[in-house]
Design a protein around this motif. Structure first.
Motif, PDB file in Angstrom:
ATOM      1  N   ALA A 100       0.839  -1.201   0.000  1.00 50.97           N
ATOM      2  CA  ALA A 100       0.000   0.000   0.000  1.00 50.97           C
ATOM      3  C   ALA A 100       0.874   1.252   0.000  1.00 50.97           C
ATOM      4  O   ALA A 100       0.596   2.222  -0.728  1.00 50.97           O
ATOM      5  N   THR A 147       2.736   1.745  -3.424  1.00 47.70           N
ATOM      6  CA  THR A 147       1.844   2.120  -4.529  1.00 47.70           C
ATOM      7  C   THR A 147       0.986   3.333  -4.198  1.00 47.70           C
ATOM      8  O   THR A 147       0.106   3.696  -4.982  1.00 47.70           O
ATOM      9  N   ASN A 148       1.230   3.935  -3.015  1.00 51.05           N
ATOM     10  CA  ASN A 148       0.468   5.114  -2.585  1.00 51.05           C
ATOM     11  C   ASN A 148      -1.038   4.828  -2.601  1.00 51.05           C
ATOM     12  O   ASN A 148      -1.841   5.594  -3.126  1.00 51.05           O
ATOM     13  N   THR A 149      -1.413   3.708  -1.999  1.00 50.37           N
ATOM     14  CA  THR A 149      -2.808   3.266  -1.972  1.00 50.37           C
ATOM     15  C   THR A 149      -3.368   3.405  -0.568  1.00 50.37           C
ATOM     16  O   THR A 149      -2.745   2.974   0.405  1.00 50.37           O
ATOM     17  N   SER A 150      -4.558   3.990  -0.459  1.00 47.64           N
ATOM     18  CA  SER A 150      -5.202   4.119   0.851  1.00 47.64           C
ATOM     19  C   SER A 150      -6.366   3.158   1.023  1.00 47.64           C
ATOM     20  O   SER A 150      -6.639   2.692   2.133  1.00 47.64           O
ATOM     21  N   ASP A 151      -7.076   2.854  -0.043  1.00 53.31           N
ATOM     22  CA  ASP A 151      -8.229   1.950   0.033  1.00 53.31           C
ATOM     23  C   ASP A 151      -7.843   0.594  -0.533  1.00 53.31           C
ATOM     24  O   ASP A 151      -7.865   0.373  -1.741  1.00 53.31           O
ATOM     25  N   TYR A 152      -7.463  -0.319   0.344  1.00 57.54           N
ATOM     26  CA  TYR A 152      -7.041  -1.644  -0.068  1.00 57.54           C
ATOM     27  C   TYR A 152      -7.547  -2.647   0.968  1.00 57.54           C
ATOM     28  O   TYR A 152      -8.010  -2.271   2.047  1.00 57.54           O
ATOM     29  N   LEU A 165      -4.839  -2.210  -5.107  1.00 59.43           N
ATOM     30  CA  LEU A 165      -3.604  -1.430  -5.196  1.00 59.43           C
ATOM     31  C   LEU A 165      -3.628  -0.511  -6.415  1.00 59.43           C
ATOM     32  O   LEU A 165      -4.094  -0.891  -7.495  1.00 59.43           O
ATOM     33  N   ASN A 166      -3.126   0.703  -6.237  1.00 57.98           N
ATOM     34  CA  ASN A 166      -3.061   1.656  -7.342  1.00 57.98           C
ATOM     35  C   ASN A 166      -2.143   1.140  -8.444  1.00 57.98           C
ATOM     36  O   ASN A 166      -1.196   0.397  -8.193  1.00 57.98           O
TER      37      ASN A 166
END
Length: 332
Positions: free
Chosen positions: A143, A146-151, A290-291
């Motif tokens: 996270a 990949t700079n992902t917040s909603d995972y 993941l972004n």
């Protein structure tokens, strides 16, 4: 259509990762469904090959373009960070740092489109922390990278699929962190993931937080009504076949017999225990949302330091994880 290139990260090289990778890549099935590339340490792969009696040649490569993708010739992108005398079965800061660097390289390759999915061997959290990387596990590292917040974490086995509202948190903290927004987002992630995998109308059922899903206020303090129901209703209003909250003690049984396609678990053990009871050997861990469209699957077991380096590890979960990665990877 070309088979997807799957980057296999070695995880903690002092654990069973090198062994299960070598054993899994003995299987012709793996090469029939994907093009595997190990991202790790060549020395540890060679040790594992010798210990398991594998006749495979370890092919050191510097770039994806140099891979052969031939059965019995294991391509390895050698991230040479480990000492020659690294022992199996012991916590090591060097192995913890290397596990992080293997994953970081895999994410770079995935985001550049050079590999189509990532399949991870297990890491050791203590070693990871001693190596300077303060994350609870693979999912949180991915996270961040990949700079992902909603995972979310999804677990899959032949009979059961589970996605989690929370994972690596203490129980009290996990329950407090569940919100209607999080409930909705995880249901949406699950729905979109299963739809891409070929489910026409996925049936998604949400577990209750309390025994018997609160039993109309008898147990708990209204957590189901306040934290789960609004999110479920929002998803249902958008046409997603979502239901609940259901009593967890019966929901997993119903899901395993095929009444629903996926269960939303509220916290780590609520979802992990049923999957592992059904069989560690075929459980797969999937990071969802993941972004950049990065696909990641993993074995659903740990580093098993107690048997590392002894040719006792079972590779079936790794093969299952590779199978899932190939299924979920974008097709070229």
């Amino acid at each position: 259509m070309e088979k997807p290139i799957i980057g296999i990260t070695m995880g903690d090289a002092a654990g069973v990762g090198p062994e299960i990778i070598v054993k899994a890549l003995k299987s012709r099935e793996v090469y029939d469904i994907c093009r595997p590339l190990v991202i790790g340490d060549m020395k540890m792969l060679e040790k594992a090959a010798a210990q398991t009696g594998s006749q495979a040649v370890i092919n050191k490569v510097g770039h994806v373009e140099e891979c052969s993708f031939i059965h019995e010739k294991i391509d390895c992108l050698d991230i040479d960070l480990l000492p020659d005398n690294l022992p199996f079965g012991k916590v090591s800061p060097e192995a913890g740092n290397a596990a992080f660097q293997f994953l970081k390289k895999a994410v770079e390759l995935a985001r550049a489109g050079l590999i189509q999915a990532i399949c991870t061997a297990p890491l050791n959290k203590e070693a990871l922390h001693k190596g300077g990387h303060q994350y609870p596990g693979h999912t949180e590292i991915l996270a961040h990278l990949t700079n992902t917040s909603d995972y979310s974490m999804m677990l899959s086995s032949p009979k059961l699929k589970v996605i989690h509202l929370t994972t690596h948190q203490g129980l009290i903290e996990a329950i407090q962190s569940i919100t209607p927004e999080r409930t909705y987002k995880v249901i949406r992630l699950a729905h979109d993931t299963l739809t891409r995998a070929g489910f026409k109308r996925p049936r998604i059922a949400v577990c209750g937080i309390n025994p018997h899903a609160g039993e109309n206020g008898l147990f708990g303090n209204g957590e189901e009504d306040n934290q789960l129901v609004p999110g479920i209703e929002q998803a249902a209003a958008e046409g997603i076949e979502a239901s609940g909250p259901h009593p967890a003690d019966t929901l997993f049984y119903k899901a395993a017999r095929g009444d629903v396609d996926l269960v939303v678990a509220c916290y780590h053990d609520q979802g992990h225990i049923p999957i592992k009871v059904l069989g560690l050997e075929e459980g797969v861990n999937i990071t969802v949302g993941l972004n950049g469209g990065v696909i990641r699957t993993s074995v659903d077991h740990g580093t098993a330091f107690d048997i590392a380096g002894q040719n006792k590890a079972d590779e079936r979960s790794m093969i299952a994880a590779l199978r899932s990665a190939a299924e979920l990877a974008p097709k070229q």
